[in-house]
Design an enzyme around this catalytic site. Structure first.
Site, PDB file in Angstrom:
ATOM      1  N   LYS A 147       9.320  11.422   4.043  1.00  0.00           N
ATOM      2  CA  LYS A 147       8.556  11.653   2.803  1.00  0.00           C
ATOM      3  C   LYS A 147       9.086  10.744   1.708  1.00  0.00           C
ATOM      4  CE  LYS A 147      11.933  13.931   0.360  1.00  0.00           C
ATOM      5  NZ  LYS A 147      12.643  13.342  -0.769  1.00  0.00           N
ATOM      6  N   ASP A 193      13.918  20.794   0.694  1.00  0.00           N
ATOM      7  CA  ASP A 193      12.764  19.942   1.001  1.00  0.00           C
ATOM      8  C   ASP A 193      12.403  19.981   2.483  1.00  0.00           C
ATOM      9  OD1 ASP A 193      14.836  18.381   1.827  1.00  0.00           O
ATOM     10  OD2 ASP A 193      14.357  16.632   0.589  1.00  0.00           O
TER      11      ASP A 193
HETATM   12  O1  C5P Z   1      18.534  22.666  -0.529  1.00  0.00           O
HETATM   13  P1  C5P Z   1      19.403  21.540  -0.135  1.00  0.00           P
HETATM   14  O2  C5P Z   1      20.449  21.969   0.869  1.00  0.00           O
HETATM   15  O3  C5P Z   1      18.684  20.328   0.308  1.00  0.00           O
HETATM   16  O4  C5P Z   1      20.193  21.123  -1.456  1.00  0.00           O
HETATM   17  C1  C5P Z   1      21.363  20.329  -1.404  1.00  0.00           C
HETATM   18  C2  C5P Z   1      22.093  20.492  -2.730  1.00  0.00           C
HETATM   19  O5  C5P Z   1      21.351  19.831  -3.781  1.00  0.00           O
HETATM   20  C3  C5P Z   1      22.254  21.919  -3.205  1.00  0.00           C
HETATM   21  O6  C5P Z   1      23.416  22.505  -2.692  1.00  0.00           O
HETATM   22  C4  C5P Z   1      22.336  21.745  -4.721  1.00  0.00           C
HETATM   23  O7  C5P Z   1      23.624  21.339  -5.107  1.00  0.00           O
HETATM   24  C5  C5P Z   1      21.407  20.577  -4.973  1.00  0.00           C
HETATM   25  N1  C5P Z   1      20.048  21.013  -5.361  1.00  0.00           N
HETATM   26  C6  C5P Z   1      19.819  21.471  -6.645  1.00  0.00           C
HETATM   27  N2  C5P Z   1      18.541  21.848  -7.009  1.00  0.00           N
HETATM   28  C7  C5P Z   1      17.536  21.749  -6.130  1.00  0.00           C
HETATM   29  C8  C5P Z   1      17.734  21.275  -4.826  1.00  0.00           C
HETATM   30  C9  C5P Z   1      19.020  20.905  -4.468  1.00  0.00           C
HETATM   31  O8  C5P Z   1      20.734  21.551  -7.481  1.00  0.00           O
HETATM   32  N3  C5P Z   1      16.295  22.099  -6.539  1.00  0.00           N
END
Ligand code: C5P
Length: 324
Positions: free
Chosen positions: A10, A136
């Site tokens: 994406k 995502d």
């Molecule tokens: O959800 P995911 O594991 O992909 O997110 C990785 C990190 O990115 C999270 O632990 C967080 O620190 C940050 N994040 C965030 N806000 C979001 C998505 C991700 O702060 N909306």
């Protein structure tokens, strides 16, 4: 029994970062767009009770932290099913490149698992486990052009839009997503504003621009207002409506070479160029596949890892999913 699934990447057509939530995640608004560039995920099931991950790329973890592992573990639990599941990841996309490859791999593993088991999760269970695996991940249950809100995991399909040629460039720098979010918070604080109020302003601008664009589309995704090249380029209309990727403001100052790549893409004829996610992949949208191929060749000749691809509609995303 084995199934091979194309795990498409994406890009983000704009990404607005809002306030930090009590759970540490940031509120955001983004428009995800799937593209044809992909990894290949092969899923095999046999008698037994373990999950095995195989990948030739040393940067991909093959333990229980792998997104495919986490997804399949949850899906097997929901289905109440015990099997030895072997997942082979043929890595063609950049690792941690802002293209959602690890997230897409998880959904491809789910689709492959469902096929080899001959059983499916309900839509709700799919969405729930996908959101548990990462912010995502859920977008890859839909594909095409997708609005993402919440922490990015609440997804809504947008109208199908004609495809566009696209060039992906991944400079050889690693950008940490959690660090990029922290840097954004620092930038907002240094600006003398509260994260909350600044975030709200960014989000509301993004919402207004998206609304304006959407209100010009009819139900089939064709712009209601015709004129010039608008009918051919609703995706370009969207990105030109003023939506931006907030991560550029913290990532570009640290990696000025990324801003240079953006300028190179624009010079080579991109109608729009931007950082995808927190990077480091930059993309350019082009009016024709020929222009995109030429631009990719030029960027490659200057020593960059560039490739031409196309955006994928939701229908194409579904139809092209299974590779074998
Ligand atoms: O959800 P995911 O594991 O992909 O997110 C990785 C990190 O990115 C999270 O632990 C967080 O620190 C940050 N994040 C965030 N806000 C979001 C998505 C991700 O702060 N909306």
């Amino acid at each position: 029994m084995a199934a091979t699934v194309r795990s498409f990447a994406k890009i983000n057509l704009g990404l607005a970062i809002g306030a930090t939530r009590p759970d540490g995640f940031h509120v955001l608004e983004t428009i995800y767009q799937t593209v044809a560039a992909h990894d290949l995920i092969t899923v095999e099931a046999a008698a037994g009770d373990r999950i095995v991950i195989r990948c030739q790329d040393a940067r991909v973890p093959c333990d229980a932290t792998n997104t495919c592992y986490r997804m399949v573990e949850r899906a097997l639990a929901v289905l109440g099913c015990r099997r030895q599941v072997t997942i082979t990841i043929d890595k063609r996309l950049p690792v941690q490149g802002g293209l959602g490859a690890g997230s897409s791999n998880a959904v491809a593993a789910l689709f492959g698992l469902e096929r080899v088991l001959g059983e499916e999760l309900t839509e709700k269970d799919r969405l729930r486990v996908a959101a548990e695996v990462g912010s995502d991940v859920p977008l890859f249950l839909l594909g095409g052009t997708v609005l993402g809100v919440g922490r990015g995991e609440q997804v809504y399909p947008l109208p199908e839009l004609p495809g566009l040629a696209c060039v992906l460039v991944t400079p050889n720098v690693a950008v940490s997503t959690p660090k990029a979010f922290r840097d954004w918070d620092e930038l907002v604080a240094a600006d003398g504003g509260l994260t909350c109020s600044r975030g709200s302003a960014t989000l509301s601008e993004f919402g207004l621009s998206s609304f304006e664009w959407l209100s010009h589309l009819n139900a089939t995704g064709v712009p209601a207002i015709k004129g010039g090249d608008r009918a051919e380029t609703p995706l370009l209309d969207l990105v030109r409506a003023g939506i931006e990727n907030d991560f550029e403001r913290v990532v570009f100052p640290q990696y000025p070479e990324l801003r240079d790549v953006k300028r190179m893409l624009e010079r080579e004829g991109a109608g729009y160029a931007s950082l995808s996610g927190s990077g480091s992949t930059m993309y350019g949208l082009f009016a024709s596949q020929q222009l995109a191929e030429q631009a990719a060749a030029k960027l490659t000749a200057s020593g960059l890892a560039a490739r031409a691809t196309q955006t994928l509609t939701r229908q194409q995303y579904g139809e092209q999913r299974f590779a074998g």
